[in-house]
Design a protein around this motif. Structure first.
Motif, PDB file in Angstrom:
ATOM      1  N   LEU A 184      42.837  56.369  51.159  1.00  0.00           N
ATOM      2  CA  LEU A 184      42.927  56.214  49.715  1.00  0.00           C
ATOM      3  C   LEU A 184      44.207  55.482  49.313  1.00  0.00           C
ATOM      4  O   LEU A 184      44.188  54.639  48.407  1.00  0.00           O
ATOM      5  CB  LEU A 184      42.871  57.577  49.022  1.00  0.00           C
ATOM      6  CG  LEU A 184      42.924  57.551  47.488  1.00  0.00           C
ATOM      7  CD1 LEU A 184      41.785  56.703  46.922  1.00  0.00           C
ATOM      8  CD2 LEU A 184      42.875  58.966  46.926  1.00  0.00           C
ATOM      9  N   ALA A 185      45.306  55.785  49.995  1.00  0.00           N
ATOM     10  CA  ALA A 185      46.575  55.108  49.688  1.00  0.00           C
ATOM     11  C   ALA A 185      46.466  53.607  49.967  1.00  0.00           C
ATOM     12  O   ALA A 185      46.973  52.782  49.207  1.00  0.00           O
ATOM     13  CB  ALA A 185      47.701  55.719  50.500  1.00  0.00           C
ATOM     14  N   LYS A 186      45.780  53.253  51.064  1.00  0.00           N
ATOM     15  CA  LYS A 186      45.581  51.830  51.378  1.00  0.00           C
ATOM     16  C   LYS A 186      44.743  51.150  50.296  1.00  0.00           C
ATOM     17  O   LYS A 186      45.034  50.013  49.899  1.00  0.00           O
ATOM     18  CB  LYS A 186      44.900  51.691  52.742  1.00  0.00           C
ATOM     19  CG  LYS A 186      45.794  52.058  53.920  1.00  0.00           C
ATOM     20  CD  LYS A 186      45.075  51.847  55.242  1.00  0.00           C
ATOM     21  CE  LYS A 186      45.982  52.181  56.414  1.00  0.00           C
ATOM     22  NZ  LYS A 186      45.318  51.982  57.725  1.00  0.00           N
ATOM     23  N   VAL A 187      43.713  51.852  49.831  1.00  0.00           N
ATOM     24  CA  VAL A 187      42.869  51.309  48.767  1.00  0.00           C
ATOM     25  C   VAL A 187      43.700  51.098  47.501  1.00  0.00           C
ATOM     26  O   VAL A 187      43.618  50.038  46.848  1.00  0.00           O
ATOM     27  CB  VAL A 187      41.683  52.244  48.478  1.00  0.00           C
ATOM     28  CG1 VAL A 187      40.947  51.803  47.210  1.00  0.00           C
ATOM     29  CG2 VAL A 187      40.719  52.265  49.655  1.00  0.00           C
ATOM     30  N   GLN A 188      44.511  52.091  47.136  1.00  0.00           N
ATOM     31  CA  GLN A 188      45.329  52.004  45.926  1.00  0.00           C
ATOM     32  C   GLN A 188      46.332  50.858  46.017  1.00  0.00           C
ATOM     33  O   GLN A 188      46.567  50.149  45.037  1.00  0.00           O
ATOM     34  CB  GLN A 188      46.061  53.333  45.701  1.00  0.00           C
ATOM     35  CG  GLN A 188      45.140  54.471  45.294  1.00  0.00           C
ATOM     36  CD  GLN A 188      45.864  55.795  45.222  1.00  0.00           C
ATOM     37  OE1 GLN A 188      46.703  56.112  46.059  1.00  0.00           O
ATOM     38  NE2 GLN A 188      45.560  56.575  44.203  1.00  0.00           N
ATOM     39  N   LEU A 189      46.898  50.662  47.192  1.00  0.00           N
ATOM     40  CA  LEU A 189      47.838  49.549  47.386  1.00  0.00           C
ATOM     41  C   LEU A 189      47.102  48.214  47.308  1.00  0.00           C
ATOM     42  O   LEU A 189      47.590  47.256  46.702  1.00  0.00           O
ATOM     43  CB  LEU A 189      48.543  49.688  48.726  1.00  0.00           C
ATOM     44  CG  LEU A 189      49.647  50.752  48.795  1.00  0.00           C
ATOM     45  CD1 LEU A 189      50.002  51.065  50.242  1.00  0.00           C
ATOM     46  CD2 LEU A 189      50.884  50.284  48.047  1.00  0.00           C
ATOM     47  N   GLY A 190      45.933  48.163  47.932  1.00  0.00           N
ATOM     48  CA  GLY A 190      45.151  46.932  47.917  1.00  0.00           C
ATOM     49  C   GLY A 190      44.676  46.546  46.533  1.00  0.00           C
ATOM     50  O   GLY A 190      44.579  45.353  46.205  1.00  0.00           O
ATOM     51  N   LEU A 191      44.408  47.548  45.693  1.00  0.00           N
ATOM     52  CA  LEU A 191      43.936  47.295  44.328  1.00  0.00           C
ATOM     53  C   LEU A 191      45.071  47.156  43.324  1.00  0.00           C
ATOM     54  O   LEU A 191      44.835  46.858  42.153  1.00  0.00           O
ATOM     55  CB  LEU A 191      43.006  48.436  43.881  1.00  0.00           C
ATOM     56  CG  LEU A 191      41.688  48.573  44.645  1.00  0.00           C
ATOM     57  CD1 LEU A 191      40.958  49.841  44.208  1.00  0.00           C
ATOM     58  CD2 LEU A 191      40.797  47.355  44.416  1.00  0.00           C
TER      59      LEU A 191
END
Length: 251
Positions: free
Chosen positions: A185-192
């Motif tokens: 989820l943290a990777k997704v949040q950073l990517g978005l």
């Protein structure tokens, strides 16, 4: 067509759209962490003396000293660190702007869930738990200190005493502070861009356990600082370098 079938199709479309959104963020994470655009790179050498103190030198300063015959004391460790930025393109300026701007919240990502092993099974951690802990502590204390300043001066302007202002700044900072691991989820949040933006400061720490192959500090966009270390000792040295560039003496 039955209403139940229509509802099922709508739910399916929503699920597919949601999955695509998450997949895009996750895929974009690697582009954020490893920007391919060309930019100016500034090199620093951070030397850790046997007594655990540090000396920070620019690449030019280090070369000039070594030409004159200077050598660090035996037993010292030297870390070559690259500093890259993509906001103004001037690394030291971008680092100061990023850490000293006002944010609503801030998050420190201490590394992958593997870091948990340092509190339970340190012998299984791929890296050095002591150095990782020191690096995380240094970066967290530094970021919290800078974040608190806005609320401290706000309280002073509102007529609070110094002790009350400090307490107010501490409470406001703790409400806005998050420390977590680099999850999916943290990777997704950073990517978005949900983490690491003009309203939400994010400092991401990546060491050997996360596959870091270089020792570098990257500011890819406003509100995001990525700290990579080939070793956990390099991560600690990078924290010291950041403090040096920001004009702090917290060590």
């Amino acid at each position: 067509m039955k209403k139940s079938s229509i509802y099922a199709i709508i739910i399916l479309v929503i699920l597919i759209a949601s999955f695509g959104y998450l997949a895009y963020g996750y895929e974009n994470f690697s582009k954020v962490v490893n920007p391919k655009k060309n930019t100016f790179v500034k090199q620093y050498i951070v030397i850790q003396y046997p007594n655990a103190s540090f000396l920070v030198l620019s690449g030019v300063e280090y070369v000039n000293l070594t030409i004159r015959g200077w050598k660090p004391p035996e037993g010292s460790k030297a870390y070559l660190i690259n500093l890259r930025s993509y906001v103004t393109g001037i690394p030291e300026v971008d680092l100061n702007i990023t850490f000293k701007s006002k944010y609503d919240k801030f998050t420190i990502i201490v590394g992958s869930p593997e870091v948990r092993k340092c509190s339970s099974r340190p012998q299984e951690f791929y890296g050095n738990c002591e150095d990782r802990t020191l690096a995380v502590t240094e970066i967290t204390v530094m970021t919290s200190y800078l974040f608190k300043r806005y609320y401290y001066w706000k309280a002073i302007k509102e007529g609070m005493s110094e002790s009350s202002a400090r307490e107010y700044a501490y409470k406001e900072t703790m409400k806005r502070k998050t420390v977590k691991y680099l999850s999916f989820l943290a990777k997704v949040q950073l990517g978005l861009g949900k983490l690491g933006n003009r309203k939400h400061l994010c400092v991401l720490i990546l060491g050997p356990a996360e596959g870091a192959e270089k020792s570098e500090i990257i500011i890819p966009r406003p509100g995001l600082v990525i700290i990579k270390g080939k070793s956990d000792g390099a991560l600690r040295a990078e924290a010291v370098l950041i403090e040096h560039i920001l004009g702090l003496e917290l060590s």
